[in-house]
Structure formats: C-alpha cells, structure tokens
Design an enzyme around this catalytic site. Structure first.
Site, PDB file in Angstrom:
ATOM      1  N   ILE A 184      26.083   8.664 -10.809  1.00 55.22           N
ATOM      2  CA  ILE A 184      27.465   8.862 -11.257  1.00 55.22           C
ATOM      3  C   ILE A 184      27.968   7.629 -11.992  1.00 55.22           C
ATOM      4  O   ILE A 184      28.587   7.735 -13.066  1.00 55.22           O
ATOM      5  CB  ILE A 184      28.374   9.192 -10.060  1.00 55.22           C
ATOM      6  CG1 ILE A 184      27.950  10.521  -9.427  1.00 55.22           C
ATOM      7  CG2 ILE A 184      29.834   9.258 -10.501  1.00 55.22           C
ATOM      8  CD1 ILE A 184      28.682  10.852  -8.136  1.00 55.22           C
ATOM      9  N   SER A 198      35.289   8.210  -5.474  1.00 56.66           N
ATOM     10  CA  SER A 198      34.144   8.217  -4.565  1.00 56.66           C
ATOM     11  C   SER A 198      34.561   8.567  -3.137  1.00 56.66           C
ATOM     12  O   SER A 198      34.483   9.720  -2.721  1.00 56.66           O
ATOM     13  CB  SER A 198      33.428   6.863  -4.603  1.00 56.66           C
ATOM     14  OG  SER A 198      32.272   6.888  -3.799  1.00 56.66           O
ATOM     15  N   ASP A 248      41.329  10.001  -6.630  1.00 57.26           N
ATOM     16  CA  ASP A 248      40.953  11.374  -6.290  1.00 57.26           C
ATOM     17  C   ASP A 248      40.638  11.487  -4.807  1.00 57.26           C
ATOM     18  O   ASP A 248      40.415  12.595  -4.303  1.00 57.26           O
ATOM     19  CB  ASP A 248      39.736  11.820  -7.120  1.00 57.26           C
ATOM     20  CG  ASP A 248      39.394  13.285  -6.891  1.00 57.26           C
ATOM     21  OD1 ASP A 248      40.313  14.119  -6.984  1.00 57.26           O
ATOM     22  OD2 ASP A 248      38.220  13.596  -6.602  1.00 57.26           O
ATOM     23  N   GLU A 254      42.646  11.237   4.098  1.00 59.31           N
ATOM     24  CA  GLU A 254      42.830  12.540   3.471  1.00 59.31           C
ATOM     25  C   GLU A 254      42.509  13.717   4.391  1.00 59.31           C
ATOM     26  O   GLU A 254      42.980  14.836   4.171  1.00 59.31           O
ATOM     27  CB  GLU A 254      41.977  12.657   2.209  1.00 59.31           C
ATOM     28  CG  GLU A 254      40.480  12.714   2.452  1.00 59.31           C
ATOM     29  CD  GLU A 254      39.691  12.781   1.154  1.00 59.31           C
ATOM     30  OE1 GLU A 254      38.908  13.729   0.997  1.00 59.31           O
ATOM     31  OE2 GLU A 254      39.859  11.894   0.294  1.00 59.31           O
ATOM     32  N   ALA A 290      37.091  15.812  -8.019  1.00 60.82           N
ATOM     33  CA  ALA A 290      36.223  15.318  -9.085  1.00 60.82           C
ATOM     34  C   ALA A 290      34.923  16.110  -9.192  1.00 60.82           C
ATOM     35  O   ALA A 290      34.399  16.342 -10.282  1.00 60.82           O
ATOM     36  CB  ALA A 290      35.920  13.833  -8.878  1.00 60.82           C
TER      37      ALA A 290
END
Length: 337
Positions: A158, A236, A261, A266, A300
C-alpha cells in the site's frame, strides 16, 4: 455446514455470497449477520465450526473461549489486520485463525490520496458552502503538491502504491520502514529516520500495521517535529495516532489538514448509525469540530475490487481449513508453536 459471518455490510454481502456460491455450490451455507462479534453476541455463534470476523469484532481471550466452548474451530478474519484477535489465546484453545494477507493495495492508497487532496484543497468546506450558494473563495486556498515532500511511513504494497502516486505528482519522496522496498528506491525515494521524515515532510501518510512498536507512532514528540502547515493522513489503523496529542496540536493551530479514515476508539462507532444518539466519545466529537480535519468511517478498502478479492480469499482460507491445508494466510494452526 452453516458458516456464520459477523459485521457484514450491505454492499459486502452480495460479493461474499457470490464467492461462496461459486466455490461451495450448496455444500456450505452462509449466514450473514450485521451485528458485531463480542462478549454479548458470542452465543449466536454456538454450533458454528467456522466464524468469519472483521476488524471491529472483539476476539479477546474471553470471546475465544466462548466460541471454542460452542464448537467453533476456525476464525476467518476478513481483513489484513488482526490486532483485534488474541492469537495467544487462540493457540492455547486449538483454534485455527486465518486472515486476508493481501488485497488490492490501490484501494487504500487511492483513498489516502483522496483524503490528502480533500484537506489540502478544502474540498469539504467548499462543497458545504456551494450547497448554500456561497461561492466565495475565502479560506479555501490550498497548495501545489509538485516539488513538495511526501513522507511515506511504511512502504509495503500500500505504501508503495501511495508513493507511485506521489511520484506522479512530482513530489520528493522520503520513506521509513524496517526494510527498504526496491520499487520505492526506483522512484527516487530516500529512506531516512522517522524523526527526519516527520521534520521534512509536507505530507505524512501512514501505512504500517498496528503493533506494540507502532502504537502511537504519531505522538506528541512526532507532531512537534512536523511542520506547522503539514498534512497528516492515516488510512491504516487508528492506534497509530495518539488522539490526545493530535487534539493538542490542532488546538494550537498546527497542521494544515488531517485526514483520518481510522480512529483508535472506532470499535462500537464506525460502521454504525449514531446520528440519533449523543456522541459520548469526547475526543472524536472534538476532532469533528476542526474545519481542517476530515474523518471517514474506515472505508479506504471499500471498493468492489478489494472487497471481492477479500471474499474470494476468505473462501480459499475456508477451503484450506476443510482440506487440512496450511496456506500463507494462516496465523494460528493447532499443533504449531
């Protein structure tokens, strides 16, 4: 057998079922659940030998013990990251754990660039204004990227894809990683210390896994090194950034833009509709108050290409388990040290 999948998103389910039907042709049934796997929901997995999990499921020692007691023998994680799984406990319980070690790196790299460009060119603020027919340009000035420095933290697949896009913009490339990537060297990337990267980069993008050594990689010290007008992007893992330190930097008027992101707390928030509830996470609520911060909900990876590849690889992992094979995606297998 019936296989149960947790945290399945509406757009993900057709691709997962397509991969399942293509491989198993009725030999195994798939049960897709929207709810996340945690201590309260583990009873729903009882009697299922194979469980499909996601990054926001909780698979700590207690959950794994409950799964094993209910007959589960394999955990198939539908992601590359697996920091939500207690591998030590899984090994002790004799569980097989597999993940998706590879999927389209372009999905994440391209989205990281979408975040970078959106905060650099004030796209969200501009879109909100024009919806109200406010076409002023005050406060919308961005910067050319050409000739500036991109710091790529983690240069695996990535990170390398992100670097190729940066090279296309005409940016100078700095990299930090344990191993230098020849593809990045060919682009002219210079590998430097983490401190130098944070000091010199105009744009810092994070592409390393969340490990004990990378937890809060971007802390108060790292943020103090960064330029006042630098852009920070994290696509990430949320735990790479110390949110409290980031909030302090933003309150001090530092950083031109931040694109996130992912967020370190979360779980229990992302992938869910919280619009009718009071946001009790004060740090996340504070982040949302800054006009130069853009937060998205761990999307993402979320392209048809990547999710389809994840589904197919998950099916392959199940096939390997049923056949008694140990593929490259296996993290834990009974009888191994």
């Amino acid at each position: 057998m019936e296989i149960v999948a947790y945290g399945v998103l509406a757009d993900e389910e057709p691709l997962l079922r397509e991969a399942f039907d293509s491989a198993f042709a009725g030999r195994h049934e798939l049960r897709c659940l929207r709810l996340f796997l945690d201590r309260d929901t583990t009873p729903t997995a009882a009697g299922h030998e194979i469980v499909l999990s996601g990054v926001n499921d909780t698979l700590d020692a207690e959950v794994l013990r409950s799964l094993a007691a209910g007959g589960t023998r394999m955990i198939a994680q539908r992601s590359t990251g697996y920091n939500n799984i207690d591998l030590t406990a899984a090994r002790e319980l004799g569980l097989t754990v597999a993940r998706v070690s590879y999927y389209s790196p372009y999905a994440v790299a391209e989205f990281a660039w979408a975040l970078a460009l959106a905060v650099d060119r004030r796209i969200v603020r501009a879109a909100r204004r024009t919806r109200d027919f406010d076409f002023r340009l005050d406060g919308l000035m961005g910067r050319d990227l050409r000739g500036r420095t991109a710091g790529v933290v983690g240069t695996g697949k990535i990170g390398a894809a992100f670097a190729r896009i940066a090279h296309g913009f005409g940016m100078r490339l700095l990299g930090w990683d344990a191993v230098e990537n020849p593809d990045c060297l060919d682009l002219g990337m210079k590998y430097v210390s983490r401190e130098r990267l944070f000091t010199e980069a105009d744009l810092v993008s994070l592409h390393v896994p969340l490990l004990p050594d990378t937890h809060h990689l971007v802390d108060a010290k790292a943020l103090a090194l960064m330029k006042d007008d630098a852009v920070l992007v994290n696509s990430s893992r949320g735990g790479l950034v110390d949110t409290d330190a980031l909030l302090e930097a933003l309150r001090a008027g530092r950083l031109s833009g931040v694109g996130l992101d992912v967020y370190e707390e979360e779980a229990g928030v992302f992938f869910l509709d919280k619009s009718l509830e009071v946001m009790t996470d004060e740090r996340l609520a504070r982040l949302m108050t800054f006009g130069n911060v853009l937060v998205t909900s761990h999307q993402a990876y979320f392209t048809r290409d990547a999710v389809g590849q994840i589904a197919r690889t998950t099916v392959t992992n199940i096939e390997d388990y049923v056949a008694g094979r140990s593929g490259e995606n296996v993290l834990v297998r009974p009888g191994t040290a």
